[in-house]
Design an enzyme around this catalytic site. Structure first.
Site, PDB file in Angstrom:
ATOM      1  N   CYS A 126       3.209   0.691  -8.493  1.00  0.00           N
ATOM      2  CA  CYS A 126       3.563  -0.703  -8.223  1.00  0.00           C
ATOM      3  C   CYS A 126       4.109  -1.348  -9.502  1.00  0.00           C
ATOM      4  CB  CYS A 126       2.341  -1.485  -7.752  1.00  0.00           C
ATOM      5  SG  CYS A 126       1.733  -0.963  -6.153  1.00  0.00           S
ATOM      6  N   CYS A 141      -1.955   1.517  -4.343  1.00  0.00           N
ATOM      7  CA  CYS A 141      -0.692   2.188  -4.643  1.00  0.00           C
ATOM      8  C   CYS A 141      -0.650   2.680  -6.078  1.00  0.00           C
ATOM      9  CB  CYS A 141       0.522   1.331  -4.303  1.00  0.00           C
ATOM     10  SG  CYS A 141       0.714  -0.160  -5.262  1.00  0.00           S
ATOM     11  N   CYS A 153       0.872  -1.175   0.000  1.00  0.00           N
ATOM     12  CA  CYS A 153       0.000   0.000   0.000  1.00  0.00           C
ATOM     13  C   CYS A 153       0.909   1.225   0.000  1.00  0.00           C
ATOM     14  CB  CYS A 153      -0.996   0.006   1.156  1.00  0.00           C
ATOM     15  SG  CYS A 153      -0.308   0.161   2.806  1.00  0.00           S
TER      16      CYS A 153
END
Length: 136
Positions: free
Chosen positions: A89, A85, A11
């Site tokens: 990512c 995120c 996250c």
């Protein structure tokens, strides 16, 4: 080399959702899964309300430290679970990816965090049933 599946929870701040998910995965898998977590912009400490919510479940995440999610951690994981995120990512072919839409517990009361925690627990339970072979 281990034959345990490896799961990475990501996250933004690695201070709430991913820490709760890692705590549940560690506890509910009884060591059968290698658990990692990280954040795209790690915070400075674990969210105290997340710690309190998990403590109610008998799981202590208070010793966790927000970590930077690394490309190497993603490459070394079998399953990558992202939690808001966004595009930061990294994605690698051949990995199993899931994006869990979960509210960020940051700034929320314990009464607001409990449903997030319970949603995470249900998702972890379902994921474990998929990635671990049935124990006969």
């Amino acid at each position: 080399m281990t034959d345990k599946p490896t799961v990475l929870f990501v996250c933004i701040h690695n201070a709430g959702r991913s820490q709760m998910a890692a705590g549940y995965m560690t506890a509910l898998s009884h060591g059968a899964v290698e658990v990692r977590s990280g954040g795209s912009e790690p915070g400075t400490e674990i969210n105290p309300i997340a710690i309190q919510a998990m403590r109610e479940e008998g799981i202590d995440i208070s010793q966790g430290v927000p970590q930077l999610m690394t490309t190497e951690a993603v490459q070394a994981s079998d399953v990558v679970i992202t939690m808001g995120c966004g595009d930061v990512c990294p994605i690698f072919p051949g990995k199993r990816y899931e994006d869990w839409e979960l509210a960020d517990p940051k700034g929320k009361s314990i009464d607001e965090v409990r449903p997030i925690r319970d949603d995470i627990k249900a998702r972890i339970t379902a994921l474990l049933a998929e990635i671990l072979p049935a124990q006969g």
